[in-house]
Design a protein around this motif. Structure first.
Motif, PDB file in Angstrom:
ATOM      1  N   GLU A   1       2.825  10.119  -3.581  1.00 15.40           N
ATOM      2  CA  GLU A   1       2.693   8.851  -2.863  1.00 15.40           C
ATOM      3  C   GLU A   1       3.836   8.642  -1.884  1.00 15.40           C
ATOM      4  OE1 GLU A   1       2.421   5.607  -5.669  1.00 15.40           O
ATOM      5  OE2 GLU A   1       0.250   5.788  -5.745  1.00 15.40           O
ATOM      6  N   SER A   2       3.521   7.976  -0.796  1.00 10.49           N
ATOM      7  CA  SER A   2       4.529   7.570   0.177  1.00 10.49           C
ATOM      8  C   SER A   2       5.314   6.384  -0.366  1.00 10.49           C
ATOM      9  CB  SER A   2       3.846   7.160   1.482  1.00 10.49           C
ATOM     10  OG  SER A   2       3.134   5.939   1.293  1.00 10.49           O
ATOM     11  N   ALA A   3       6.301   5.961   0.402  1.00 12.72           N
ATOM     12  CA  ALA A   3       6.969   4.697   0.113  1.00 12.72           C
ATOM     13  C   ALA A   3       5.934   3.586   0.272  1.00 12.72           C
ATOM     14  CB  ALA A   3       8.124   4.487   1.089  1.00 12.72           C
ATOM     15  N   THR A   4       6.221   2.424  -0.285  1.00 12.73           N
ATOM     16  CA  THR A   4       5.286   1.310  -0.156  1.00 12.73           C
ATOM     17  C   THR A   4       5.399   0.689   1.235  1.00 12.73           C
ATOM     18  OG1 THR A   4       6.881  -0.243  -1.079  1.00 12.73           O
ATOM     19  CG2 THR A   4       5.308   0.756  -2.613  1.00 12.73           C
ATOM     20  N   TYR A   5       4.276   0.190   1.699  1.00 13.32           N
ATOM     21  CA  TYR A   5       4.195  -0.532   2.965  1.00 13.32           C
ATOM     22  C   TYR A   5       3.703  -1.937   2.650  1.00 13.32           C
ATOM     23  CZ  TYR A   5       4.527   3.803   5.686  1.00 13.32           C
ATOM     24  OH  TYR A   5       4.959   4.977   6.260  1.00 13.32           O
ATOM     25  N   PRO A   6       4.401  -2.977   3.124  1.00 14.83           N
ATOM     26  CA  PRO A   6       3.890  -4.340   2.924  1.00 14.83           C
ATOM     27  C   PRO A   6       2.620  -4.522   3.750  1.00 14.83           C
ATOM     28  CG  PRO A   6       5.919  -4.372   4.226  1.00 14.83           C
ATOM     29  CD  PRO A   6       5.672  -2.952   3.826  1.00 14.83           C
ATOM     30  N   LEU A   7       1.607  -5.139   3.169  1.00 19.05           N
ATOM     31  CA  LEU A   7       0.327  -5.350   3.836  1.00 19.05           C
ATOM     32  C   LEU A   7       0.055  -6.834   3.986  1.00 19.05           C
ATOM     33  CD1 LEU A   7      -1.832  -2.744   1.863  1.00 19.05           C
ATOM     34  CD2 LEU A   7      -0.663  -2.409   4.046  1.00 19.05           C
ATOM     35  N   SER A   8      -0.508  -7.196   5.116  1.00 17.63           N
ATOM     36  CA  SER A   8      -0.867  -8.590   5.376  1.00 17.63           C
ATOM     37  C   SER A   8      -2.318  -8.832   4.988  1.00 17.63           C
ATOM     38  CB  SER A   8      -0.671  -8.913   6.860  1.00 17.63           C
ATOM     39  OG  SER A   8      -1.200 -10.191   7.158  1.00 17.63           O
ATOM     40  N   ASP A   9      -2.599 -10.014   4.465  1.00 21.53           N
ATOM     41  CA  ASP A   9      -3.990 -10.366   4.159  1.00 21.53           C
ATOM     42  C   ASP A   9      -4.624 -11.149   5.300  1.00 21.53           C
ATOM     43  OD1 ASP A   9      -2.323 -12.577   3.539  1.00 21.53           O
ATOM     44  OD2 ASP A   9      -3.906 -13.452   2.319  1.00 21.53           O
TER      45      ASP A   9
ATOM     46  N   GLY B   1       0.825  -1.198   0.000  1.00 17.80           N
ATOM     47  CA  GLY B   1       0.000   0.000   0.000  1.00 17.80           C
ATOM     48  C   GLY B   1       0.857   1.244   0.000  1.00 17.80           C
ATOM     49  N   THR B   2       0.323   2.289  -0.593  1.00 22.28           N
ATOM     50  CA  THR B   2       0.942   3.608  -0.532  1.00 22.28           C
ATOM     51  C   THR B   2      -0.119   4.580  -0.063  1.00 22.28           C
ATOM     52  OG1 THR B   2       0.399   4.084  -2.836  1.00 22.28           O
ATOM     53  CG2 THR B   2       2.594   3.164  -2.407  1.00 22.28           C
ATOM     54  N   VAL B   3       0.321   5.702   0.437  1.00 22.26           N
ATOM     55  CA  VAL B   3      -0.606   6.723   0.908  1.00 22.26           C
ATOM     56  C   VAL B   3      -0.263   8.037   0.223  1.00 22.26           C
ATOM     57  CG1 VAL B   3      -1.514   7.955   2.906  1.00 22.26           C
ATOM     58  CG2 VAL B   3      -0.817   5.572   3.141  1.00 22.26           C
ATOM     59  N   THR B   4      -1.291   8.716  -0.259  1.00 16.39           N
ATOM     60  CA  THR B   4      -1.140  10.050  -0.818  1.00 16.39           C
ATOM     61  C   THR B   4      -1.888  11.003   0.099  1.00 16.39           C
ATOM     62  OG1 THR B   4      -1.080   9.143  -3.058  1.00 16.39           O
ATOM     63  CG2 THR B   4      -1.527  11.511  -2.848  1.00 16.39           C
ATOM     64  N   PHE B   5      -1.171  11.973   0.630  1.00 14.50           N
ATOM     65  CA  PHE B   5      -1.767  12.992   1.486  1.00 14.50           C
ATOM     66  C   PHE B   5      -1.990  14.243   0.659  1.00 14.50           C
ATOM     67  CE2 PHE B   5       0.766  10.349   4.385  1.00 14.50           C
ATOM     68  CZ  PHE B   5      -0.181  10.041   5.347  1.00 14.50           C
ATOM     69  N   THR B   6      -3.127  14.895   0.854  1.00 12.15           N
ATOM     70  CA  THR B   6      -3.407  16.162   0.169  1.00 12.15           C
ATOM     71  C   THR B   6      -4.032  17.130   1.158  1.00 12.15           C
ATOM     72  OG1 THR B   6      -5.566  15.352  -0.558  1.00 12.15           O
ATOM     73  CG2 THR B   6      -3.741  15.135  -2.128  1.00 12.15           C
TER      74      THR B   6
ATOM     75  N   ILE C   1       4.971  15.468   6.734  1.00  6.64           N
ATOM     76  CA  ILE C   1       4.698  14.077   7.088  1.00  6.64           C
ATOM     77  C   ILE C   1       5.792  13.213   6.476  1.00  6.64           C
ATOM     78  CG2 ILE C   1       3.079  12.147   6.822  1.00  6.64           C
ATOM     79  CD1 ILE C   1       0.824  14.260   6.646  1.00  6.64           C
ATOM     80  N   LYS C   2       6.337  12.304   7.292  1.00  8.52           N
ATOM     81  CA  LYS C   2       7.392  11.413   6.816  1.00  8.52           C
ATOM     82  C   LYS C   2       6.919   9.967   6.895  1.00  8.52           C
ATOM     83  CE  LYS C   2      11.095  14.564   7.861  1.00  8.52           C
ATOM     84  NZ  LYS C   2      12.488  14.679   8.239  1.00  8.52           N
ATOM     85  N   ASP C   3       7.305   9.184   5.881  1.00 12.93           N
ATOM     86  CA  ASP C   3       6.888   7.778   5.837  1.00 12.93           C
ATOM     87  C   ASP C   3       7.904   6.896   6.558  1.00 12.93           C
ATOM     88  OD1 ASP C   3       9.017   7.373   4.031  1.00 12.93           O
ATOM     89  OD2 ASP C   3       7.709   7.482   2.287  1.00 12.93           O
ATOM     90  N   ARG C   4       7.760   5.593   6.399  1.00 12.03           N
ATOM     91  CA  ARG C   4       8.589   4.630   7.124  1.00 12.03           C
ATOM     92  C   ARG C   4      10.072   4.717   6.757  1.00 12.03           C
ATOM     93  NH1 ARG C   4       9.869  -0.113   4.458  1.00 12.03           N
ATOM     94  NH2 ARG C   4       8.994  -0.316   2.381  1.00 12.03           N
ATOM     95  N   THR C   5      10.382   5.318   5.615  1.00  9.97           N
ATOM     96  CA  THR C   5      11.781   5.469   5.201  1.00  9.97           C
ATOM     97  C   THR C   5      12.403   6.743   5.752  1.00  9.97           C
ATOM     98  OG1 THR C   5      11.258   6.671   3.162  1.00  9.97           O
ATOM     99  CG2 THR C   5      11.284   4.241   3.033  1.00  9.97           C
ATOM    100  N   GLY C   6      11.592   7.578   6.391  1.00  8.89           N
ATOM    101  CA  GLY C   6      12.086   8.854   6.897  1.00  8.89           C
ATOM    102  C   GLY C   6      12.016   9.972   5.870  1.00  8.89           C
ATOM    103  N   GLN C   7      11.507   9.665   4.685  1.00  7.75           N
ATOM    104  CA  GLN C   7      11.395  10.666   3.630  1.00  7.75           C
ATOM    105  C   GLN C   7      10.076  11.438   3.751  1.00  7.75           C
ATOM    106  OE1 GLN C   7      13.861  11.413   1.339  1.00  7.75           O
ATOM    107  NE2 GLN C   7      14.958  10.054   2.729  1.00  7.75           N
TER     108      GLN C   7
ATOM    109  N   THR D   1      -2.720  -4.371   9.233  1.00 11.26           N
ATOM    110  CA  THR D   1      -1.381  -3.818   9.038  1.00 11.26           C
ATOM    111  C   THR D   1      -1.366  -2.364   9.469  1.00 11.26           C
ATOM    112  OG1 THR D   1      -1.045  -5.258   7.112  1.00 11.26           O
ATOM    113  CG2 THR D   1       0.434  -3.370   7.339  1.00 11.26           C
ATOM    114  N   ASP D   2      -0.345  -1.993  10.244  1.00 12.48           N
ATOM    115  CA  ASP D   2      -0.170  -0.607  10.674  1.00 12.48           C
ATOM    116  C   ASP D   2       0.876   0.072   9.794  1.00 12.48           C
ATOM    117  OD1 ASP D   2      -2.005  -1.042  12.658  1.00 12.48           O
ATOM    118  OD2 ASP D   2      -0.540  -1.108  14.290  1.00 12.48           O
ATOM    119  N   MET D   3       0.467   1.156   9.140  1.00 18.93           N
ATOM    120  CA  MET D   3       1.386   1.967   8.343  1.00 18.93           C
ATOM    121  C   MET D   3       1.698   3.211   9.176  1.00 18.93           C
ATOM    122  SD  MET D   3      -0.149   1.491   4.467  1.00 18.93           S
ATOM    123  CE  MET D   3      -1.417   2.687   4.671  1.00 18.93           C
ATOM    124  N   LYS D   4       2.929   3.276   9.713  1.00 21.36           N
ATOM    125  CA  LYS D   4       3.319   4.349  10.632  1.00 21.36           C
ATOM    126  C   LYS D   4       3.897   5.534   9.873  1.00 21.36           C
ATOM    127  CE  LYS D   4       6.390   5.293  14.531  1.00 21.36           C
ATOM    128  NZ  LYS D   4       7.302   6.190  13.851  1.00 21.36           N
TER     129      LYS D   4
END
Length: 184
Positions: free
Chosen positions: A141-149, A97-102, A128-134, A153-156
């Motif tokens: 879009e943010s960096a990708t986050y692995p998601l569990s089925d 998953g990725t997140v786009t903030f607007t 806002i910074k994603d899991r990579t610190g960017q 899944t928590d995307m911090k």
């Protein structure tokens, strides 16, 4: 003769009025989408575990900011992706998953402007910074986050204040930011 002009003038006026009131045609475009894949994302405060859409940024002294681009940590937050069917997670498959903030952009177009009104803080925005610190710039879009089925899944993410001016003026520094989670 006067009697003949009145009926003729009345006839001409009636013709003009009826022409103005004549029907015209046009097109109306209705645009929308019916989407059955709504995924109920939760916003979680990692410190307390509370679920809600408010991230407390705390209180920062304006004297901490002495130049443009200085950051001061506010708080972190989690976007929790459940395993519900509406989230379109592929069973056993690689899900990301990725997140786009607007939101309202600051003058640079990258950060999220704080609300502007009498008495509000000035010279500061939210980053806002994603899991990579960017930094996740406004509309990107943010960096990708692995998601569990199988489990939620928590995307911090981390939220910071960033100075947009060498002088930051005190006051409330609030911002409204929308998010869109894209699952692949």
């Amino acid at each position: 003769m006067k009697t003949q002009l009145i009926p003729l003038t009345l006839a001409l006026l009636t013709g003009v009025v009826s022409h103005v009131a004549s029907a015209n045609t046009g097109t109306i475009n209705f645009v929308g989408k019916i989407n059955s894949s709504t995924c109920p994302i939760e916003i979680v405060n990692p410190g307390s575990g509370a679920i809600g859409n408010e991230v407390q940024m705390g209180t920062v002294s304006p004297s901490r900011f002495t130049a443009i681009g200085q950051e001061y940590p506010g708080n972190d937050f989690i976007l929790r992706v459940p395993t519900e069917s509406g989230c379109n997670l592929t069973p056993g498959g690689p899900n990301v998953g990725t997140v786009t903030f607007t939101g309202t952009a600051d003058a640079s177009g990258k950060f999220y402007a704080t609300k502007s009104y009498a008495g509000a803080a000035e010279g500061v925005a939210i980053v806002i910074k994603d899991r990579t610190g960017q930094s996740v710039n406004n509309g990107t879009e943010s960096a990708t986050y692995p998601l569990s089925d199988t489990v939620a899944t928590d995307m911090k993410f981390d939220a910071y204040y960033v100075s947009t001016s060498a002088t930051v003026l005190p006051g409330p520094a609030d911002a409204d930011v929308n998010f869109l989670v894209t699952i692949n």
